[in-house]
Write a protein that holds these residues in place. Structure first.
Motif, short mmCIF file in Angstrom:
data_model
loop_
_atom_site.label_atom_id
_atom_site.label_comp_id
_atom_site.label_asym_id
_atom_site.label_seq_id
_atom_site.Cartn_x
_atom_site.Cartn_y
_atom_site.Cartn_z
N ILE A 295 20.26 38.43 29.99
CA ILE A 295 20.72 39.79 29.73
C ILE A 295 20.55 40.69 30.94
O ILE A 295 21.32 41.63 31.16
CB ILE A 295 19.99 40.40 28.50
CG1 ILE A 295 20.67 41.73 28.11
CG2 ILE A 295 18.50 40.57 28.76
CD1 ILE A 295 20.22 42.29 26.81
N ARG A 296 19.57 40.39 31.80
CA ARG A 296 19.33 41.22 32.99
C ARG A 296 20.48 41.11 33.99
O ARG A 296 20.61 41.97 34.87
CB ARG A 296 18.02 40.82 33.66
CG ARG A 296 16.79 41.07 32.80
CD ARG A 296 15.52 40.57 33.46
NE ARG A 296 14.39 40.60 32.56
CZ ARG A 296 13.59 41.66 32.38
NH1 ARG A 296 13.82 42.77 33.08
NH2 ARG A 296 12.59 41.62 31.53
N ASP A 297 21.29 40.08 33.87
CA ASP A 297 22.43 39.90 34.77
C ASP A 297 23.72 40.51 34.21
O ASP A 297 24.75 40.48 34.87
CB ASP A 297 22.67 38.40 35.03
CG ASP A 297 21.51 37.75 35.77
OD1 ASP A 297 20.81 38.48 36.51
OD2 ASP A 297 21.32 36.53 35.60
N MET A 298 23.63 41.05 33.02
CA MET A 298 24.82 41.64 32.39
C MET A 298 25.10 43.03 32.96
O MET A 298 24.17 43.80 33.22
CB MET A 298 24.65 41.74 30.88
CG MET A 298 24.55 40.41 30.15
SD MET A 298 26.05 39.42 30.29
CE MET A 298 25.42 38.00 31.21
N ASP A 299 26.37 43.33 33.15
CA ASP A 299 26.77 44.67 33.57
C ASP A 299 26.99 45.59 32.38
O ASP A 299 26.86 46.81 32.48
CB ASP A 299 28.07 44.61 34.39
CG ASP A 299 27.93 43.73 35.61
OD1 ASP A 299 26.97 43.94 36.38
OD2 ASP A 299 28.76 42.82 35.80
N ALA A 300 27.36 45.00 31.24
CA ALA A 300 27.63 45.80 30.04
C ALA A 300 27.17 45.04 28.80
O ALA A 300 27.23 43.81 28.76
CB ALA A 300 29.11 46.14 29.93
N PHE A 301 26.74 45.81 27.80
CA PHE A 301 26.30 45.23 26.52
C PHE A 301 27.01 46.00 25.41
O PHE A 301 26.91 47.22 25.31
CB PHE A 301 24.78 45.37 26.37
CG PHE A 301 24.22 44.70 25.14
CD1 PHE A 301 23.83 43.38 25.17
CD2 PHE A 301 24.07 45.42 23.96
CE1 PHE A 301 23.31 42.77 24.03
CE2 PHE A 301 23.55 44.83 22.82
CZ PHE A 301 23.16 43.49 22.86
N ILE A 302 27.75 45.27 24.56
CA ILE A 302 28.55 45.87 23.50
C ILE A 302 28.01 45.38 22.16
O ILE A 302 28.07 44.18 21.88
CB ILE A 302 30.04 45.48 23.61
CG1 ILE A 302 30.54 45.61 25.06
CG2 ILE A 302 30.88 46.29 22.64
CD1 ILE A 302 30.49 46.99 25.62
N ALA A 303 27.49 46.27 21.33
CA ALA A 303 26.92 45.88 20.04
C ALA A 303 27.84 46.34 18.92
O ALA A 303 28.01 47.53 18.69
CB ALA A 303 25.54 46.49 19.87
N VAL A 304 28.45 45.35 18.22
CA VAL A 304 29.44 45.67 17.18
C VAL A 304 29.17 44.88 15.90
O VAL A 304 30.08 44.43 15.23
CB VAL A 304 30.88 45.42 17.68
CG1 VAL A 304 31.28 46.45 18.70
CG2 VAL A 304 31.03 44.01 18.26
N THR A 305 27.88 44.71 15.55
CA THR A 305 27.56 44.08 14.27
C THR A 305 27.87 45.08 13.15
O THR A 305 28.21 46.23 13.40
CB THR A 305 26.08 43.68 14.20
OG1 THR A 305 25.27 44.87 14.01
CG2 THR A 305 25.63 42.97 15.46
N GLY A 306 27.69 44.64 11.91
CA GLY A 306 27.94 45.54 10.78
C GLY A 306 26.80 46.47 10.48
O GLY A 306 26.87 47.28 9.55
N ASN A 307 25.73 46.42 11.28
CA ASN A 307 24.55 47.26 11.04
C ASN A 307 24.38 48.25 12.19
O ASN A 307 24.13 47.86 13.33
CB ASN A 307 23.32 46.37 10.90
CG ASN A 307 22.08 47.15 10.51
OD1 ASN A 307 21.55 47.90 11.32
ND2 ASN A 307 21.63 46.98 9.28
N SER A 308 24.50 49.53 11.90
CA SER A 308 24.43 50.56 12.94
C SER A 308 23.09 50.56 13.65
O SER A 308 23.03 50.70 14.89
CB SER A 308 24.67 51.95 12.33
OG SER A 308 25.94 52.03 11.73
N GLU A 309 22.02 50.43 12.88
CA GLU A 309 20.68 50.49 13.48
C GLU A 309 20.44 49.30 14.41
O GLU A 309 19.84 49.45 15.48
CB GLU A 309 19.61 50.54 12.38
CG GLU A 309 19.53 51.86 11.63
CD GLU A 309 20.71 52.10 10.70
OE1 GLU A 309 21.32 51.11 10.24
OE2 GLU A 309 21.03 53.28 10.43
N THR A 310 20.93 48.13 14.01
CA THR A 310 20.82 46.94 14.88
C THR A 310 21.57 47.19 16.19
O THR A 310 21.07 46.86 17.28
CB THR A 310 21.40 45.70 14.18
OG1 THR A 310 20.60 45.38 13.05
CG2 THR A 310 21.44 44.51 15.13
#
Length: 448
Positions: A295-310
């Motif tokens: 994850i430290r090598d990622m330029d972007a992280f997109i979180a699109v699960t069905g749980n907003s808090e997650t």
């Protein structure tokens, strides 16, 4: 204009809220009495408890005289049914909210033959929004007009920005080699969006929206105290329809994409469908897994699960690991305004995006495009100027343009022009306008 909204969920409520600022004859139908009571207590619209697929109910509220029927319940099948019945009863135009993206690009079926004039997929729109955000990575909100000839771009000012503590006029004088117009400022502690004037002063932590032609975008970065982030490696959390569409869009644009999906069977299906994406079966909340997947090598992280808090928490973890750009999907519209305060670059809500996209069908005048900015309860319009429109009769500075609105630029003969006071708007121009709800009707009248 008589408008019927079927569905009092988030999409229906936001549409009703936008319409309540105007003198539209608006009806909203739902089976949930609690939702309708809330709407009655907060908005000036007419509510009707019942099943929107009921022919009797639609006749009672005069569907035969309705200009527009918006079927935006949670059920795609229900929305199709409502649209077909409404059209048969005499509604002039129907719009249905759908989930199946195949319907949007079908060459074999003309859905208008069945009574559905227009379809909208919140999931597809959200995926397109994410794709756009990653291409303008240092900005947390971006809207392109005329294929990017003009762009509305939002960012939060920090202490590095050289325009902080300058007035709008002083900043424009100091950076006169850069073409930009400041169209809105959202300031901490102030509920009302600020429509900036010459003496408005930029402050640290202001969320500022600029209208900028394509040739000035790169020059805008240093003015905002930002550096252009070159994004190539992207991690997506969640194999929802949004996650799948986002991965496909990004891979087409040569991004390197990893997608994490918790359910094994779903992960296997995604791996078959997304050949250019590395699909990982695992729990994206597992810090050890994220570390294993670099994850430290990622330029972007997109979180699109069905749980907003997650989605929110995983983006905060990604930020703590040095990821430059984070985007979280949230269901609760109340979260939208807190993204910068909690450290996430952008929070998006697919229902808010959908409602804003639908809203352009309600507007008067020759509107080519309409967009909603994430943190601002207002609209950005692109008008096509008609012959003898009131807006062409005087220079901009003499038009008595409402203080709650501002010109964002003009596209004339395929060229981007800055819309300052001495400019005379001409027939055929495409004009970008930022407008708070209370001024929409006045602005529309000027373009008629």
């Amino acid at each position: 204009m008589k408008i019927i909204i079927a569905g009092a969920g988030d999409v229906g409520f936001h549409l009703a809220k936008l319409l309540s600022y105007e003198s539209q004859d608006t009806y909203i139908i739902d089976l949930d009495g609690d939702k309708l009571n809330y709407i009655n207590n907060h908005l000036d619209v007419i509510t009707k408890k019942g099943d929107a697929t009921s022919i009797k109910l639609l006749k009672e509220i005069g569907a035969n005289t309705a200009d527009l029927l918006l079927a935006v319940t949670e059920s795609q099948n229900t929305n199709f049914t409502i649209s077909v019945i409404g059209k048969a009863l005499g509604v002039k135009k129907t719009i249905a909210r759908i989930k199946n993206p195949e319907f949007l690009n079908s060459d074999t079926i003309n859905f208008q033959d069945f009574g559905v004039d227009f379809m909208i997929s919140p999931e597809e729109l959200a995926a397109e929004e994410i794709n756009l955000l990653l291409h303008q990575s240092s900005f947390n909100d971006t809207v392109a007009f005329e294929n990017g000839l003009f762009n509305v771009m939002g960012t939060t000012l920090n202490y590095k920005s050289p325009i902080v503590d300058l007035s709008v006029k002083d900043a424009k004088d100091k950076f006169n080699m850069v073409d930009f117009i400041t169209i809105a400022i959202k300031r901490e502690g102030i509920a009302q969006t600020i429509i900036p004037r010459g003496d408005t002063v930029y402050k640290v932590n202001d969320q500022v929206y600029f209208s900028v032609p394509n040739y000035s975008i790169e020059k805008l970065y240093p003015i905002c105290g930002k550096e252009h982030i070159d994004i190539k490696n992207v991690m997506i959390l969640g194999g929802s329809s949004i996650g799948k569409k986002t991965a496909r869009n990004l891979c087409k644009n040569d991004f390197k994409v990893k997608l994490i999906e918790k359910k094994k069977e779903k992960a296997l299906t995604l791996a078959e469908d997304l050949r250019a994406t590395l699909v990982i079966n695992g729990d994206g909340r597992d810090l050890e897994l994220l570390e294993e997947e670099n994850i430290r090598d990622m330029d972007a992280f997109i979180a699109v699960t069905g749980n907003s808090e997650t989605n929110i928490m995983s983006c905060l973890v990604a930020k703590s690991k040095g990821v430059k750009k984070t985007v979280a999907l949230v269901e609760n519209m109340d979260y939208i305004n807190i993204s910068q305060t909690i450290g996430i670059d952008t929070l998006i809500n697919k229902k808010l995006i959908a409602a804003s996209n639908i809203f352009r069908h309600i507007r008067k005048g020759e509107i080519l495009a309409l967009a909603n900015l994430h943190n601002v309860d207002a609209e950005v319009f692109e008008f096509e100027v008609l012959k003898d429109a009131k807006v062409t009769q005087k220079p901009i500075k003499e038009l008595r343009f409402p203080r709650e609105a501002v010109f964002g630029g003009v596209i004339r003969d395929g060229k981007a022009l800055m819309s300052f006071g001495n400019m005379q708007i001409q027939e055929g121009d495409h004009v970008i306008v930022f407008c708070l709800p209370e001024a929409i009707s006045i602005v529309e009248d000027l373009f008629n």
